[in-house]
Enzyme design. Structure first.
Site, PDB file in Angstrom:
ATOM      1  N   SER A 125      37.797  46.840  41.399  1.00 34.57           N
ATOM      2  CA  SER A 125      39.409  46.721  41.248  1.00 34.57           C
ATOM      3  C   SER A 125      39.171  47.325  40.037  1.00 34.57           C
ATOM      4  CB  SER A 125      39.899  45.320  41.418  1.00 34.57           C
ATOM      5  OG  SER A 125      41.529  45.836  41.630  1.00 34.57           O
ATOM      6  N   GLU A 221      51.215  39.495  27.531  1.00 32.84           N
ATOM      7  CA  GLU A 221      51.736  39.993  26.983  1.00 32.84           C
ATOM      8  C   GLU A 221      51.459  41.477  27.418  1.00 32.84           C
ATOM      9  OE1 GLU A 221      55.102  39.844  26.536  1.00 32.84           O
ATOM     10  OE2 GLU A 221      54.394  37.625  26.406  1.00 32.84           O
ATOM     11  N   HIS A 280      40.071  42.932  50.297  1.00 35.97           N
ATOM     12  CA  HIS A 280      40.168  43.520  49.297  1.00 35.97           C
ATOM     13  C   HIS A 280      38.961  42.352  48.264  1.00 35.97           C
ATOM     14  CE1 HIS A 280      41.052  45.760  44.769  1.00 35.97           C
ATOM     15  NE2 HIS A 280      41.239  44.388  44.185  1.00 35.97           N
TER      16      HIS A 280
END
Length: 301
Positions: A125, A221, A280
């Site tokens: 991924s 963040e 996945h």
């Protein structure tokens, strides 16, 4: 299914705004500001006569996701295997920058630090996109490439992951709770947004206790600020000339036939293989079949 894709004081002048640099120059300037961070890694010793293999995890993961894979590959005759924590993940340092160029640079610096001049890269991924980026930037460092269930194109909608991040940020856990209680409390708070139990359990691997406080070890963040970068893929024009395997799950949409032209353009020696019944997280869903496919792609001893 296996496919090959085929100094005198001058008179005062009117003040003028400087035009902005052209996009290419701006991009080059941004790249020059990228600083590598020292990645945490674990190593499983393997055969010295075979190239080392680096395993790169996906978003919200850590090097622990690939420990069982690393041990299995070494048991069956691979070279040494290194599992890494990407920046802003696991035990690696946090940084406000979270682009594939930055993550590629981190791996390049690790290779230099370890004296590795050629390796095999395997990434899942997000880690697959990092591996592809490195191979396209520095093909001299990459003997061959394995991209697990990801293509060099844009992937899932950013909004889905934005919701997960918002849910993680909103988790509130009192200090001093036992870990099992804290984890259950976090699970309860995530459930309305992250409905799949397996996905919640995966995200909760990032919940850690530091001096009595529970925090997320991933840099939410930075990930939030760079979600668009993570879901997209940088632009490249020069292909990677080495062997490449795109190893997908048959039940996953992340490597589809519409991706083949771009895979072939950037990786002209690519093969695409699907593991039947896998989603996945191919290496978790069909572990033995995954190990066999990887070993079959490695260079002969």
């Amino acid at each position: 299914m296996l496919r090959r894709l085929p100094r005198a004081r001058a008179a005062a002048q009117p003040w003028r705004l400087r035009p902005p640099p052209p996009p290419a120059a701006a991009a080059a300037a941004a790249r020059s500001l990228v600083t590598a961070v020292p990645l945490v890694h674990a190593e499983v010793g393997g055969r010295g006569d075979r190239p080392p293999l680096l395993l790169l995890h996906g978003l919200f993961g850590s090097h622990g996701n690939f420990q069982a894979v690393a041990r299995a590959l070494v048991r069956r005759g691979s070279g040494k295997v290194l599992t890494l924590d990407a920046r802003n993940h696991g035990g690696s340092p946090h940084s406000p920058l979270m682009t594939y160029e930055a993550m590629s640079l981190d791996v390049q610096h690790l290779l230099t630090r370890l004296g590795i001049t050629k390796c095999i890269l395997l990434g899942h991924s997000m880690g697959g996109k990092t591996a592809m980026t490195l191979a396209l930037q520095r093909p001299d460092l990459v003997e061959r490439l394995i991209s697990v269930d990801i293509s060099p194109i844009s992937t899932a909608p950013v909004s889905e992951f934005s919701a997960y991040i918002s849910a993680m940020k909103s988790v509130k856990i009192p200090d001093g709770l036992p870990r099992s209680v804290a984890r259950q409390l976090a699970d309860d708070q995530l459930r309305p947004v992250v409905q799949l139990p397996q996905l919640r359990q995966f995200l909760l691997t990032n919940l850690v206790e530091v001096e009595g406080h529970y925090i997320w070890r991933v840099n939410l963040e930075a990930i939030s600020d760079h979600l668009a970068d993570i879901m997209n893929f940088p632009t490249f024009h020069k292909p990677y000339p080495g062997p490449a395997l795109f190893l997908g799950g048959s039940n996953s949409p992340y490597i589809s036939s519409k991706d083949y032209p771009e895979i072939q353009r950037l990786f002209p020696k690519a093969e695409v293989q699907y593991i039947k019944g896998a989603g996945h997280i191919v290496h978790q869903d069909k572990f033995e079949e995954f190990i066999t496919a990887v070993l079959n792609f490695l260079p002969p001893p």
